[in-house]
Write a protein that holds these residues in place. Sequence first.
Motif, PDB file in Angstrom:
ATOM      1  N   ALA A 217       3.473  -5.958  -9.367  1.00  0.00           N
ATOM      2  CA  ALA A 217       4.659  -6.395  -8.615  1.00  0.00           C
ATOM      3  C   ALA A 217       4.972  -5.428  -7.480  1.00  0.00           C
ATOM      4  O   ALA A 217       5.370  -5.838  -6.386  1.00  0.00           O
ATOM      5  CB  ALA A 217       5.857  -6.521  -9.553  1.00  0.00           C
ATOM      6  N   CYS A 218       4.785  -4.142  -7.706  1.00  0.00           N
ATOM      7  CA  CYS A 218       5.041  -3.130  -6.667  1.00  0.00           C
ATOM      8  C   CYS A 218       3.984  -3.165  -5.567  1.00  0.00           C
ATOM      9  O   CYS A 218       4.241  -2.723  -4.440  1.00  0.00           O
ATOM     10  CB  CYS A 218       5.093  -1.735  -7.278  1.00  0.00           C
ATOM     11  SG  CYS A 218       6.532  -1.437  -8.310  1.00  0.00           S
ATOM     12  N   ALA A 219       2.797  -3.674  -5.887  1.00  0.00           N
ATOM     13  CA  ALA A 219       1.712  -3.695  -4.897  1.00  0.00           C
ATOM     14  C   ALA A 219       2.045  -4.589  -3.711  1.00  0.00           C
ATOM     15  O   ALA A 219       1.637  -4.296  -2.579  1.00  0.00           O
ATOM     16  CB  ALA A 219       0.410  -4.146  -5.553  1.00  0.00           C
ATOM     17  N   VAL A 220       2.801  -5.651  -3.952  1.00  0.00           N
ATOM     18  CA  VAL A 220       3.132  -6.575  -2.852  1.00  0.00           C
ATOM     19  C   VAL A 220       3.960  -5.874  -1.775  1.00  0.00           C
ATOM     20  O   VAL A 220       3.553  -5.851  -0.604  1.00  0.00           O
ATOM     21  CB  VAL A 220       3.825  -7.844  -3.383  1.00  0.00           C
ATOM     22  CG1 VAL A 220       4.306  -8.719  -2.237  1.00  0.00           C
ATOM     23  CG2 VAL A 220       2.871  -8.616  -4.293  1.00  0.00           C
ATOM     24  N   PRO A 221       5.115  -5.271  -2.095  1.00  0.00           N
ATOM     25  CA  PRO A 221       5.840  -4.576  -1.030  1.00  0.00           C
ATOM     26  C   PRO A 221       5.092  -3.362  -0.487  1.00  0.00           C
ATOM     27  O   PRO A 221       5.268  -2.992   0.676  1.00  0.00           O
ATOM     28  CB  PRO A 221       7.165  -4.174  -1.673  1.00  0.00           C
ATOM     29  CG  PRO A 221       6.966  -4.285  -3.127  1.00  0.00           C
ATOM     30  CD  PRO A 221       5.873  -5.284  -3.346  1.00  0.00           C
ATOM     31  N   THR A 222       4.237  -2.753  -1.293  1.00  0.00           N
ATOM     32  CA  THR A 222       3.444  -1.623  -0.803  1.00  0.00           C
ATOM     33  C   THR A 222       2.545  -2.058   0.350  1.00  0.00           C
ATOM     34  O   THR A 222       2.482  -1.404   1.391  1.00  0.00           O
ATOM     35  CB  THR A 222       2.608  -1.018  -1.942  1.00  0.00           C
ATOM     36  OG1 THR A 222       3.498  -0.441  -2.893  1.00  0.00           O
ATOM     37  CG2 THR A 222       1.640   0.032  -1.447  1.00  0.00           C
ATOM     38  N   VAL A 223       1.854  -3.169   0.180  1.00  0.00           N
ATOM     39  CA  VAL A 223       0.986  -3.686   1.240  1.00  0.00           C
ATOM     40  C   VAL A 223       1.822  -4.078   2.458  1.00  0.00           C
ATOM     41  O   VAL A 223       1.448  -3.792   3.603  1.00  0.00           O
ATOM     42  CB  VAL A 223       0.144  -4.876   0.732  1.00  0.00           C
ATOM     43  CG1 VAL A 223      -0.558  -5.597   1.871  1.00  0.00           C
ATOM     44  CG2 VAL A 223      -0.858  -4.407  -0.304  1.00  0.00           C
ATOM     45  N   LEU A 224       2.959  -4.713   2.229  1.00  0.00           N
ATOM     46  CA  LEU A 224       3.818  -5.119   3.344  1.00  0.00           C
ATOM     47  C   LEU A 224       4.332  -3.915   4.133  1.00  0.00           C
ATOM     48  O   LEU A 224       4.396  -3.957   5.360  1.00  0.00           O
ATOM     49  CB  LEU A 224       4.977  -5.975   2.838  1.00  0.00           C
ATOM     50  CG  LEU A 224       4.583  -7.323   2.240  1.00  0.00           C
ATOM     51  CD1 LEU A 224       5.801  -8.042   1.679  1.00  0.00           C
ATOM     52  CD2 LEU A 224       3.865  -8.189   3.270  1.00  0.00           C
ATOM     53  N   VAL A 225       4.690  -2.849   3.437  1.00  0.00           N
ATOM     54  CA  VAL A 225       5.148  -1.632   4.123  1.00  0.00           C
ATOM     55  C   VAL A 225       4.014  -1.080   4.988  1.00  0.00           C
ATOM     56  O   VAL A 225       4.223  -0.720   6.151  1.00  0.00           O
ATOM     57  CB  VAL A 225       5.632  -0.566   3.109  1.00  0.00           C
ATOM     58  CG1 VAL A 225       5.750   0.805   3.757  1.00  0.00           C
ATOM     59  CG2 VAL A 225       6.973  -0.982   2.515  1.00  0.00           C
ATOM     60  N   ALA A 226       2.812  -1.009   4.442  1.00  0.00           N
ATOM     61  CA  ALA A 226       1.673  -0.472   5.196  1.00  0.00           C
ATOM     62  C   ALA A 226       1.390  -1.309   6.447  1.00  0.00           C
ATOM     63  O   ALA A 226       1.183  -0.762   7.541  1.00  0.00           O
ATOM     64  CB  ALA A 226       0.438  -0.403   4.300  1.00  0.00           C
ATOM     65  N   VAL A 227       1.406  -2.615   6.306  1.00  0.00           N
ATOM     66  CA  VAL A 227       1.168  -3.499   7.452  1.00  0.00           C
ATOM     67  C   VAL A 227       2.287  -3.346   8.481  1.00  0.00           C
ATOM     68  O   VAL A 227       2.037  -3.263   9.688  1.00  0.00           O
ATOM     69  CB  VAL A 227       1.030  -4.967   6.988  1.00  0.00           C
ATOM     70  CG1 VAL A 227       1.064  -5.925   8.168  1.00  0.00           C
ATOM     71  CG2 VAL A 227      -0.249  -5.150   6.190  1.00  0.00           C
TER      72      VAL A 227
END
Length: 185
Positions: free
Chosen positions: A133-143
């Motif tokens: 679940a945390c991976a989704v916002p992690t990727v969005l933050v990086a992008v």
Amino acid sequence: MRVSARLRAADRWIARRLAAWDPVRVGKPLWAVEESAERAKLWCAAAVVMSWWGGGRGRRAAAAGLAALTLAQVGSNAVGKQLVDRRRPPKEWYPHAEVEDRPASSSFPSGHTAGAVAFTAAVWPSWPAAGAACAVPTVLVAVERVQSGAHFPSDVAVGAVIGLAGAWTARHLPRLLLLVVRRLP
């Protein structure tokens, strides 16, 4: 072509592609996720939810995530940005107003990405569902860090590596310290 020239070319190509995304349809949602991650608000809130909802497993995951986040922030912001003074990407690459709202500090490495990756990578072993679940916002933050013009893609990549190192250290440091203490006279 030398490695540094290839890296600069890749940075420019990726940054310009992400910058071209429609700022209303893509940029605004990315900005909302990044804003919630600012000053680790998103990750602290996730830790509270995990601690409350996940019992012992949730508390272990939250503690590991917050420890890793702290280590990654120190590594990226207190060390990395002080050692490497890199300018932010050129404003000309970004056809939207988000580029005006970027930090004055060094672009290298991405502290937002380091913290996000560290938190997620440290949570995952204790509670894989929460880590996913945390991976989704992690990727969005990086992008978002690239799309908004705050960082070059290579800044984000190095931030992710620092985050992984922070997660590894947070998970293994207690055992390593115990080994050192046992060997002391």
